[in-house]
Design a protein around this motif. Sequence first.
Motif, PDB file in Angstrom:
ATOM      1  N   ASP A   1       0.849  -1.181   0.000  1.00 41.07           N
ATOM      2  CA  ASP A   1       0.000   0.000   0.000  1.00 41.07           C
ATOM      3  C   ASP A   1       0.885   1.232   0.000  1.00 41.07           C
ATOM      4  O   ASP A   1       1.584   1.489   0.978  1.00 41.07           O
ATOM      5  N   ASP A   2       0.886   1.960  -1.092  1.00 45.31           N
ATOM      6  CA  ASP A   2       1.632   3.223  -1.191  1.00 45.31           C
ATOM      7  C   ASP A   2       3.139   3.037  -1.373  1.00 45.31           C
ATOM      8  O   ASP A   2       3.923   3.897  -0.952  1.00 45.31           O
TER       9      ASP A   2
ATOM     10  N   CYS B   1      -6.291   4.321  -2.596  1.00 44.85           N
ATOM     11  CA  CYS B   1      -6.217   2.922  -2.136  1.00 44.85           C
ATOM     12  C   CYS B   1      -7.395   2.031  -2.520  1.00 44.85           C
ATOM     13  O   CYS B   1      -7.251   1.104  -3.305  1.00 44.85           O
TER      14      CYS B   1
ATOM     15  N   HIS C   1       1.994   2.331   4.165  1.00 47.13           N
ATOM     16  CA  HIS C   1       0.971   3.385   4.267  1.00 47.13           C
ATOM     17  C   HIS C   1       1.251   4.323   5.446  1.00 47.13           C
ATOM     18  O   HIS C   1       1.876   3.926   6.421  1.00 47.13           O
TER      19      HIS C   1
ATOM     20  N   ASP D   1      -0.711  -0.508  -4.584  1.00 52.17           N
ATOM     21  CA  ASP D   1      -2.005   0.017  -5.068  1.00 52.17           C
ATOM     22  C   ASP D   1      -1.834   1.308  -5.861  1.00 52.17           C
ATOM     23  O   ASP D   1      -2.603   1.580  -6.768  1.00 52.17           O
ATOM     24  N   GLN D   2      -0.819   2.088  -5.548  1.00 53.74           N
ATOM     25  CA  GLN D   2      -0.432   3.235  -6.392  1.00 53.74           C
ATOM     26  C   GLN D   2       0.943   3.682  -5.961  1.00 53.74           C
ATOM     27  O   GLN D   2       1.522   3.127  -5.026  1.00 53.74           O
TER      28      GLN D   2
ATOM     29  N   LYS E   1      -0.619  10.725  -2.379  1.00 54.45           N
ATOM     30  CA  LYS E   1      -0.765  10.213  -3.764  1.00 54.45           C
ATOM     31  C   LYS E   1      -1.855  11.010  -4.472  1.00 54.45           C
ATOM     32  O   LYS E   1      -1.796  12.202  -4.532  1.00 54.45           O
TER      33      LYS E   1
HETATM   34 CA    CA Z   1      -2.640   3.163  -1.181  1.00 57.51          CA
END
Ligand code: CA
Length: 537
Positions: A39-40, A85, A207, A341-342, A354
């Motif tokens: 995540d992130d 997310c 995250h 996720d990004q 983000k």
């Molecule tokens: Ca994320």
Amino acid sequence: MTRGLNFLACAAVVMAGLCGGPLMAAEAQRPNILFIFTDDHAYQALSAYQEVSAYGLKLNETPNLDRLANEGMRFDNCYVTNSICGPCRAVIQTGKHSHLNGFCCNGNKFDGTQQTFPKLLQKAGYQTAVVGKWHLGTHMTPQGYDYSEVLIGQGPYYNPPMLKNGERMQHTGYTTDIITDLALDWLKNGRDGNKPFMLMYQHKAPHRNWQPGPKYLNKYDDVTIPEPDTLFDDYATRGTPAKGQDMSIEFTMTESDLKLKAPGNLTPEQRAVWDAAYEPKNEAFRQANLEGKDLIRWKYQRYIKDYLRCIDSVDENVGRVLDYLDETGLAENTVVIYSSDQGFYLGEHGWFDKRWMYEESLRTPLLVRWPGMVKAGTTNDDIVSNLDFAETFLDIAGVDVPDDMQGASLKPLMAGTTPADWRKSAYFHYYEFPGAHSVRRHYGVADGRFKLMHFYEPDVDEWEMYDLADDPKELNNVFGQSKYAAQQTRLTDELARLRELYQVPDEDPPASYGRGKERYRQGVEAMKAKLERLGIK
Ligand SMILES: [Ca+2]
């Protein structure tokens, strides 16, 4: 061990041949899929990607994740459709853009009754599991999985409660380690050896708010991490949205983000280790009385070090899983995919977080190892997307892809051949305003070199355009410049074509106003007031 499993696989093929049973042969050969997700995780903080970062900074080492690049393929232009997310996760489950899968913003509830790729894999005889971060709401147990053990919402970095097939379980320890323990336990004890598997092994890390594991609390204490040269960006040439955001290292970071305040959910033992690591550093900070740029620089160092420490735990744990695949021989017939996720801002433009269509959050890492299919140490610079993941998983498994999915299988690209009609541009759409960090709604098109973005709300109707060949850091908005007129026309047409192709409605979907249109109007007013305060028109 490897040899033993090979023998079994060969025996199955031979038996299938003898019995005339092609299904059995196929069953023995269908690859497993291990999807490792964070995540992130910015590609700038994955050492396999550091040569293609616009900033050229060497931030860290991720030897285990790098293994996937060295033994497989690195995709250099993997774009997300909506850089936030929950929506990214919904796109992966469905193979559809946010406006069609109904999950436009964090806070939406994912409709688990709709078609998803794990359900189709299950139907085709795959055993499916998801462990770790889910983030599509806990109103419904993840659908399409034989086994799920997921964090509740964002989940904490330490001592997470989780939902095991819907039942609440309490864990003690560091979440990145726990998620890995659960994934390994499922591989060892939960797996049905007669079926191929698809496991989504999904971390919370790295995250916000970047709480490192006990082992890494003091890593990087004696080094200075390089700063991006846009840390003090003044957003000249860019419009109202970049000036009006609320995601700057200077203004937005809280005491918890900066670890000037310890997490509230640690055990006494964990707290003692935490305080021993942070208190001396915090005391030195208090004594220093920093101001202005020095204070921003300190915040950047604190932030980036904690962020990298969280990734160190991820990398170490991914190594544990890859080792297990090696030891058991599973590695040979398992496609291992790594993605986030990004992307994320690591101080570029003075930011964290983000959401934007700018490069750092548009692009996300994608590494694929598939022995016998993907050539080791290769790279691909085609425009690919998280929109493609569902179709790729189905194609890997030999399952027919439904017509209503909107991506394309990456399998041919993995095999080294890009189809002649492969996409030359990608569509992006972010909806979450008002919302955390005050990034305005925008959509746009990116073709790898040029990018056209439209911030389209009534009070901020602005366009931006970038030429990444001349301006890889996106500091110079060229929209409206005569030199770029032909490109601008081409991109405008392409954007219209993509909106039609993907069936983007003229009015934003109701799900994008999850908290109601009144909240939206309040958000717009708050933004106007903020810009006035800052003296920005
Ligand atoms: Ca994320």
